[in-house]
Structures are given as structure tokens and as C-alpha cells.
Scaffold this motif. Structure first.
Motif, mmCIF file in Angstrom:
data_model
loop_
_atom_site.group_PDB
_atom_site.id
_atom_site.type_symbol
_atom_site.label_atom_id
_atom_site.label_comp_id
_atom_site.label_asym_id
_atom_site.label_seq_id
_atom_site.Cartn_x
_atom_site.Cartn_y
_atom_site.Cartn_z
ATOM 1 N N TYR A 87 0.790 -1.207 -0.029
ATOM 2 C CA TYR A 87 0.168 0.016 -0.192
ATOM 3 C C TYR A 87 0.948 1.255 0.057
ATOM 4 O O TYR A 87 0.631 2.417 -0.621
ATOM 5 N N LYS A 90 2.774 1.738 -3.200
ATOM 6 C CA LYS A 90 1.876 2.294 -4.372
ATOM 7 C C LYS A 90 1.506 3.456 -4.241
ATOM 8 O O LYS A 90 1.385 4.313 -5.433
ATOM 9 N N SER A 91 1.356 4.075 -3.339
ATOM 10 C CA SER A 91 1.112 5.456 -3.158
ATOM 11 C C SER A 91 2.192 6.409 -3.434
ATOM 12 O O SER A 91 1.910 7.254 -4.106
ATOM 13 N N ALA A 93 4.397 5.715 -5.503
ATOM 14 C CA ALA A 93 4.540 5.375 -7.166
ATOM 15 C C ALA A 93 3.898 6.264 -7.860
ATOM 16 O O ALA A 93 4.148 6.504 -9.171
ATOM 17 N N LYS A 94 2.912 6.898 -7.286
ATOM 18 C CA LYS A 94 1.856 7.800 -8.128
ATOM 19 C C LYS A 94 2.660 9.072 -8.395
ATOM 20 O O LYS A 94 2.195 9.961 -9.387
ATOM 21 N N HIS A 95 3.657 9.512 -7.883
ATOM 22 C CA HIS A 95 4.367 10.594 -7.853
ATOM 23 C C HIS A 95 5.819 10.634 -7.942
ATOM 24 O O HIS A 95 6.517 11.034 -7.110
ATOM 25 N N LYS A 101 5.015 15.359 -2.668
ATOM 26 C CA LYS A 101 3.691 14.740 -3.135
ATOM 27 C C LYS A 101 3.442 13.343 -2.841
ATOM 28 O O LYS A 101 2.475 12.823 -2.581
ATOM 29 N N GLN A 102 4.638 12.831 -2.751
ATOM 30 C CA GLN A 102 4.491 11.471 -2.268
ATOM 31 C C GLN A 102 4.105 11.099 -0.984
ATOM 32 O O GLN A 102 3.506 10.348 -0.822
ATOM 33 N N GLN A 105 0.387 11.997 -0.810
ATOM 34 C CA GLN A 105 -0.576 10.957 -1.459
ATOM 35 C C GLN A 105 -0.753 9.822 -0.578
ATOM 36 O O GLN A 105 -1.922 9.315 -0.838
ATOM 37 N N TYR A 106 0.059 9.468 0.328
ATOM 38 C CA TYR A 106 0.037 8.453 1.248
ATOM 39 C C TYR A 106 -1.046 8.662 2.135
ATOM 40 O O TYR A 106 -1.773 7.815 2.620
ATOM 41 N N ASP A 109 -4.525 8.479 0.283
ATOM 42 C CA ASP A 109 -5.067 7.059 0.191
ATOM 43 C C ASP A 109 -5.381 6.399 1.549
ATOM 44 O O ASP A 109 -6.305 5.770 1.582
ATOM 45 N N ARG A 214 1.084 20.596 -2.327
ATOM 46 C CA ARG A 214 0.769 19.870 -3.736
ATOM 47 C C ARG A 214 0.030 20.595 -4.695
ATOM 48 O O ARG A 214 -0.239 22.058 -4.128
#
Length: 214
Positions: A87, A90-91, A93-95, A101-102, A105-106, A109, A214
Motif C-alpha cells: 500500500y 503504491k501511493s 509510486a503515483k508521484h 507529493k509522495q 499522496q499516502y 490514500d 501539492r
């Protein structure tokens, strides 16, 4: 947790379960059953008989895979650890290449995941509450899981240019644990959970000297 050593079932019981799953698939079924039951009901309250029944295996299959309940619990934690960091990554990896931003993002999510109706919080927190002995292998596993997460937060906080990367990582780690607790006290999808991404954005922005995270 006492080491609930598993013993071979009587011949009659083995024959009665002869049509049930055995062999190479037994471990997979056992871990799936343990994961569902331990996460929903707690490690201490679930006995091995309940796991066997849910898994659809015979006692001998369980005995061949795990010598004790402690061993089954450790296998459960290893599986949850792999799932958890899946998990996390994966979060992130979106940025790619954008550490601030990583981190953000976590939390975005996590707030979504912690808003699902049957969410039972962090399995590692749940296990740590059940065992008071900090030397127990299960508690030691929890420590390692949390240390690994904090190290990952520190790595990204440093890459994001935070003035005090350790302070940012510690703050974000505390916020994560707050989401886990709020999901069980206020309930999944509660106000404190939904506020967590905004609080994370403020922490990241302040630490990195940005007006927007962000």
C-alpha cells in the motif's frame, strides 16, 4: 500469548476431514483464514480450531505447516507486513521523483482506506495492544514494521528538502497512528480521519518551506 502447540488430530477426526483441503494448498488456505479472523476478531480470541474450520483443512495439515499458534501469528504478521508496504509504495509510486507529493499522496490514500465500513485499523497496532510483553516476537515484529515505515518517511522528508527531516517524519508518523486510532474510536470515515490529509499538507508545507504541499 501462550504457545498453543498443535498436536495431531485423532484418527477418527482425520478421517472425518479427509475430504477437506490438504497438501500444498493448505498453507495458503490457513493464512487466508488466519488473516480474516485475526484481523477482525483479534489474535488472542481466535483459537486454532476456528482457523482450521474457516480454512477447510484437517488438523494434520495445520500441524504440518505450523508447530504452534505463535508460529501462525508470525506468518500472519509477515503477510500483513508485505501487504502494508505494498500500500505504501503504491501511493508513493503515483508521484515518482516528487517526494513531497509522495508523502501527501499516502495520507490521501490512507484516509480513503480508513473510511471503509469494516476497517479495523492497523493490524500491527492491534497485535501490540494484545501483548504486554515487549520481548514477545509479535511485539518485536511490530517495532520493526513501524521503524521501517518511519525510515521511509525520513527518506522522503529528506529528499523533499525539509529543514528538519526527522521532525517531519516523526510528525507524519504520529499522524498516521492517529488515523488508525480514530478509525476505531470515532469510527471509519470520521471527521478526524478526513482532516488528516489537510493536516499532513500543512506539516509538509511548513517543513519544506512551501506555501502548498501539492
Amino acid at each position: 500469548m501462550s504457545a498453543e502447540t498443535l498436536k495431531p488430530a485423532p484418527a477418527r477426526a482425520r478421517r472425518a476431514r479427509g475430504a477437506q483441503t490438504a497438501g500444498p494448498q493448505a498453507q495458503q488456505h490457513l493464512l487466508r483464514a488466519a488473516s480474516e479472523l485475526f484481523y477482525r476478531e483479534g489474535v488472542r480470541s481466535v483459537g486454532v480450531d476456528a482457523v482450521v474450520e474457516r480454512a477447510g483443512v484437517n488438523k494434520m495439515s495445520l500441524y504440518r505447516q505450523f508447530s504452534s499458534k505463535d508460529e501462525l501469528v508470525m506468518a500472519y504478521l509477515e503477510q500483513k507486513d508485505e501487504q502494508f508496504f505494498g500500500y505504501v509504495e503504491k501511493s508513493f509510486a503515483k508521484h515518482p521523483g516528487e517526494p513531497a507529493k509522495q508523502l501527501q499522496q499516502y495520507f490521501d490514500d490512507l484516509a480513503v482506506r480508513a473510511s471503509v465500513d469494516d476497517y479495523r485499523g492497523c493490524p500491527f497496532v492491534n497485535v501490540s495492544v494484545e501483548f504486554s510483553d515487549t520481548a514477545h516476537p509479535a511485539r518485536q515484529f511490530v517495532f520493526r514494521n513501524k521503524q521501517r515505515l518511519l525510515a521511509r518517511l525520513l527518506e522522503l522528508s529528506t529528499a523533499a528538502g525539509a529543514g528538519d527531516p526527522q521532525a517531519l517524519a516523526d510528525g507524519l508518523g504520529l499522524l498516521i497512528e492517529g488515523v488508525y486510532a480514530a478509525s476505531q474510536t470515532y469510527g471509519p470515515g470520521c471527521g478526524p480521519i478526513l482532516a488528516a490529509p489537510k493536516v499532513a499538507a500543512q506539516l509538509i508545507a511548513a517543513a519544506c518551506g512551501e506555501t502548498r504541499a501539492r
